[in-house]
Design a protein around this motif. Structure first.
Motif, mmCIF file in Angstrom:
data_model
loop_
_atom_site.group_PDB
_atom_site.id
_atom_site.type_symbol
_atom_site.label_atom_id
_atom_site.label_comp_id
_atom_site.label_asym_id
_atom_site.label_seq_id
_atom_site.Cartn_x
_atom_site.Cartn_y
_atom_site.Cartn_z
ATOM 1 N N PRO A 244 30.503 -72.654 24.943
ATOM 2 C CA PRO A 244 30.972 -73.947 25.443
ATOM 3 C C PRO A 244 31.361 -74.929 24.346
ATOM 4 N N PHE A 245 31.169 -74.556 23.081
ATOM 5 C CA PHE A 245 31.441 -75.483 21.981
ATOM 6 C C PHE A 245 32.750 -75.179 21.255
ATOM 7 N N GLN A 246 33.283 -73.958 21.401
ATOM 8 C CA GLN A 246 34.439 -73.560 20.595
ATOM 9 C C GLN A 246 35.726 -74.167 21.123
ATOM 10 N N VAL A 247 36.607 -74.535 20.173
ATOM 11 C CA VAL A 247 37.895 -75.155 20.524
ATOM 12 C C VAL A 247 39.049 -74.422 19.833
ATOM 13 N N GLY A 248 38.842 -73.139 19.538
ATOM 14 C CA GLY A 248 39.936 -72.337 19.018
ATOM 15 C C GLY A 248 40.162 -72.496 17.532
ATOM 16 N N GLN A 249 41.358 -72.086 17.103
ATOM 17 C CA GLN A 249 41.693 -72.038 15.679
ATOM 18 C C GLN A 249 42.500 -73.262 15.238
ATOM 19 N N THR A 250 42.455 -73.490 13.921
ATOM 20 C CA THR A 250 43.303 -74.487 13.307
ATOM 21 C C THR A 250 44.346 -73.772 12.442
ATOM 22 N N GLY A 251 45.154 -74.515 11.709
ATOM 23 C CA GLY A 251 46.186 -73.915 10.872
ATOM 24 C C GLY A 251 47.457 -73.646 11.657
ATOM 25 N N LEU A 252 48.368 -72.908 11.060
ATOM 26 C CA LEU A 252 49.665 -72.647 11.684
ATOM 27 C C LEU A 252 49.549 -71.881 12.992
ATOM 28 N N ILE A 253 48.502 -71.061 13.136
ATOM 29 C CA ILE A 253 48.336 -70.304 14.378
ATOM 30 C C ILE A 253 47.464 -71.056 15.371
ATOM 31 N N GLY A 254 47.007 -72.256 15.007
ATOM 32 C CA GLY A 254 46.004 -72.953 15.790
ATOM 33 C C GLY A 254 46.546 -73.833 16.887
ATOM 34 N N ASN A 255 45.692 -74.775 17.325
ATOM 35 C CA ASN A 255 46.042 -75.644 18.448
ATOM 36 C C ASN A 255 45.660 -77.081 18.132
ATOM 37 N N PRO A 256 46.239 -78.047 18.849
ATOM 38 C CA PRO A 256 45.977 -79.460 18.536
ATOM 39 C C PRO A 256 44.545 -79.894 18.801
ATOM 40 N N ALA A 257 43.835 -79.233 19.704
ATOM 41 C CA ALA A 257 42.448 -79.610 19.967
ATOM 42 C C ALA A 257 41.572 -79.329 18.744
ATOM 43 N N ALA A 258 41.775 -78.167 18.126
ATOM 44 C CA ALA A 258 41.012 -77.834 16.926
ATOM 45 C C ALA A 258 41.356 -78.781 15.783
ATOM 46 N N ALA A 259 42.652 -79.049 15.613
ATOM 47 C CA ALA A 259 43.063 -79.988 14.568
ATOM 48 C C ALA A 259 42.465 -81.369 14.811
ATOM 49 N N GLY A 260 42.457 -81.808 16.070
ATOM 50 C CA GLY A 260 41.885 -83.107 16.403
ATOM 51 C C GLY A 260 40.384 -83.157 16.174
#
Length: 585
Positions: A244-260
């Motif tokens: 329930p805590f994971q928000v995916g990947q960051t970087g070029l393959i990632g998503n805006p939620a992880a970056a945020g």
């Protein structure tokens, strides 16, 4: 009765639990391959290219945590091993490579095919040596194996052509006893880190492969800190399912939620990761890093406290040091940061899921979008990846080629259950997915293995499709056939450059597979995608599914910049002008 050098080596591999050796036969290797031929429980997997053999050994090592083995004969055969061995080295997984060499009396004479192996493998290997006398065994072999296992890297043992068949005067069994150490940081460093975490208001975890064996401890820490968890690609396996805590990947393959989640935090806690892309780290934050390698601490982003130790014991120590009263309890800590990131991630995933519907491009929004990015109505790669995710087994092993195939796997395939994931995620080589899958499937012929192949990567080592056929390895090869080097195309366009040199004149890969003795299935209609995939996954033996995907699909980065947007627009205008000019010529 005395044993030969070759027999000592092969017997030792059996004692180590090695089940397959991958390579291409050749003169200097003949004593070794003959010893394998007569050894019960050890299989020779003859590949069509030594690079594929090294990739296969690397995959087996990554899946088992033990030694993978490959062989290449004199000169070119050894040179061909290099790229796959670099994959193992950068993945920090133990592989033993046996390399052939010219006869000892000819060394240094510029003999036919002579290559200085000890120099050749200097950069890639943690250990390398040439056997010059039978009396060096088994000690030299023991040293090579201990280096590979203990230092998690590549060891290269070179066997000259006149050495393998020689007998040992004094023979003894090889001994490989080696216990992996468990390390933990100093107590005062843990106390300092815990104090920073107690005072922090918004904490984000960046979790890598090095934390996979400590899943329960890491989840407990995330709950205690009310921290969203950004998961690296290599940590998808182990942290993605039921988290329930994971928000995916960051970087070029990632998503805006992880970056945020990274940008909004005041404190970043890195657990078992050496995530290399400095531009994606938030600046000016308090950073705490846990890693077994002292050299990794602070080399990507400035670190306030570095904790050198295994993630599991270190996290358990942190949990005991964090404030136990109301200020440090999970109930008292503000969970707004976590909830915002998780909600953002769920919203992004919902939007991405719309692209996976077979009739997406028939909707109003889909028609507008497809007029810009899918004028030929190709199958969307998002739909292909999502369909495979639905169909594949809960214990499937996935491999992926570097490039867009990895992007779609990262975003649409969940590593739930006991699924495993292998890729060239540190070296970033092309052509790894199929040979990685070869090694994984040879390890367990009853376990489903799925390779996400780019068309460029697959065609680079296409010959080893025949290895799958020869050994009847039932790999599912899913080919993202966009007739492009897709990641390079995207990089060019984001820089404002028109696409150049990326177009691939592909054959019908399904027909090629059929001609080679595999089952080949070609999919061109989005409406037939699901049915075709289910047929492919239910068909015995190796199967190649050639899916014609949209070449103009855009994978928006997690944090698209204005410069990238303008670059993409300018590139598209240049491509349109060039296209019109071509038409009128």
């Amino acid at each position: 009765m005395s044993r030969t050098v070759a027999r000592v080596i092969v017997d030792a591999l059996g004692e180590l639990g090695v089940r397959q050796v991958f390579g291409v036969v050749g003169d200097a290797l003949n004593p070794l391959t003959d010893a394998i031929r007569t050894t019960e429980g050890l299989e020779w997997v003859g590949c069509r290219h030594e690079e594929a053999a090294a990739f296969a050994a690397s995959a087996q090592s990554q899946l088992t945590g033990t030694l993978g083995v490959c062989m290449g004969t004199v000169g070119p055969g050894s040179v061909h091993l290099l790229n796959g061995l670099y994959d193992a080295a950068k993945s920090r997984t133990p592989v033993l490579a046996i390399a052939g060499q010219v006869p000892l009396p000819e060394l240094g004479s510029d003999y036919f095919q002579e290559v200085d192996n000890d120099a050749l493998f200097t950069d890639v290997a943690v250990f390398r040596a040439t056997i010059t006398s039978p009396e060096q065994l088994p000690l030299l072999l023991e040293t090579a194996v201990r280096n590979a296992l203990g230092r998690k890297g590549v060891a290269v043992l070179t066997v000259p052509g006149d050495i393998g068949g020689q007998e040992l005067a004094a023979d003894r069994p090889a001994r490989f006893s080696l216990t992996a150490p468990t390390t933990r940081p100093a107590e005062d460093a843990v106390r300092e880190a815990a104090g920073l975490l107690d005072r922090a208001e918004k904490i984000t975890l960046l979790v890598g492969k090095g934390a996979r064996e400590a899943r329960a401890d890491v989840l407990a820490l995330a709950d205690r800190l009310a921290a969203p968890m950004v998961v690296t690609l290599k940590a998808k396996e182990g942290f993605e399912g039921d988290n329930p805590f994971q928000v995916g990947q960051t970087g070029l393959i990632g998503n805006p939620a992880a970056a945020g989640a990274l940008d909004d935090a005041d404190t970043l806690l890195m657990l078992g990761t050496d995530f290399p892309y400095r531009d994606w780290y938030p600046q000016g934050r308090t950073v705490i890093q846990v890693d077994t390698e002292p050299a990794h601490i602070g080399r990507r982003v400035p670190v306030e406290v570095g904790l050198v130790g295994d993630v599991g014991p270190t996290v358990r120590d942190l949990l005991t040091q964090l404030a136990a009263g109301p200020a440090g309890s999970a109930d008292a800590r503000d969970r707004g940061h976590l909830e915002k990131a998780v909600k953002h991630f769920a919203s992004w995933r919902e939007g991405q899921a719309r692209l996976t519907a077979p009739d997406h491009d028939k909707s109003l929004v889909g028609k507008i979008r497809s007029a810009l990015d899918n004028r030929e109505h190709g199958i969307r790669p998002e739909a292909l990846a999502a369909a495979v995710d639905r169909i594949a087994a809960e214990d499937a092993v996935f491999t992926s080629d570097t490039g867009m195939a990895t992007v779609w796997l990262s975003r649409f395939v969940e590593m739930r259950g006991s699924r495993r994931l292998i890729g060239s995620y540190n070296l970033g080589s092309m052509a790894n997915a199929m040979p990685h899958a070869l090694g994984a499937q040879a390890l367990d012929r009853d376990r489903q293995v799925v390779a996400f192949c780019g068309d460029g990567g697959l065609s680079m080592l296409l010959g080893d499709l025949m290895t799958l056929k020869t050994h009847q390895l039932p790999v599912r090869l899913v080919v993202f056939d966009n007739r492009r080097l897709g990641m390079v195309k995207l990089e060019q366009e984001q820089a404002g450059l028109p696409e150049f040199g990326t177009v691939l004149d592909n054959p019908d890969f399904a027909a090629v597979a059929t001609a080679l003795g595999l089952t080949g299935i070609r999919v061109t209609d989005p409406a037939e995608l699901e049915t075709s995939l289910r047929t492919a996954f239910a068909t015995p033996g190796p199967v190649l599914i050639d899916v014609l995907t949209n070449p103009d699909e855009v994978a928006v980065p997690a944090k698209p910049t204005v410069e990238q947007g303008w670059g993409f627009a300018v590139a598209k205008m240049k491509e349109i002008v060039r296209s019109h000019g071509d038409d009128s010529a």
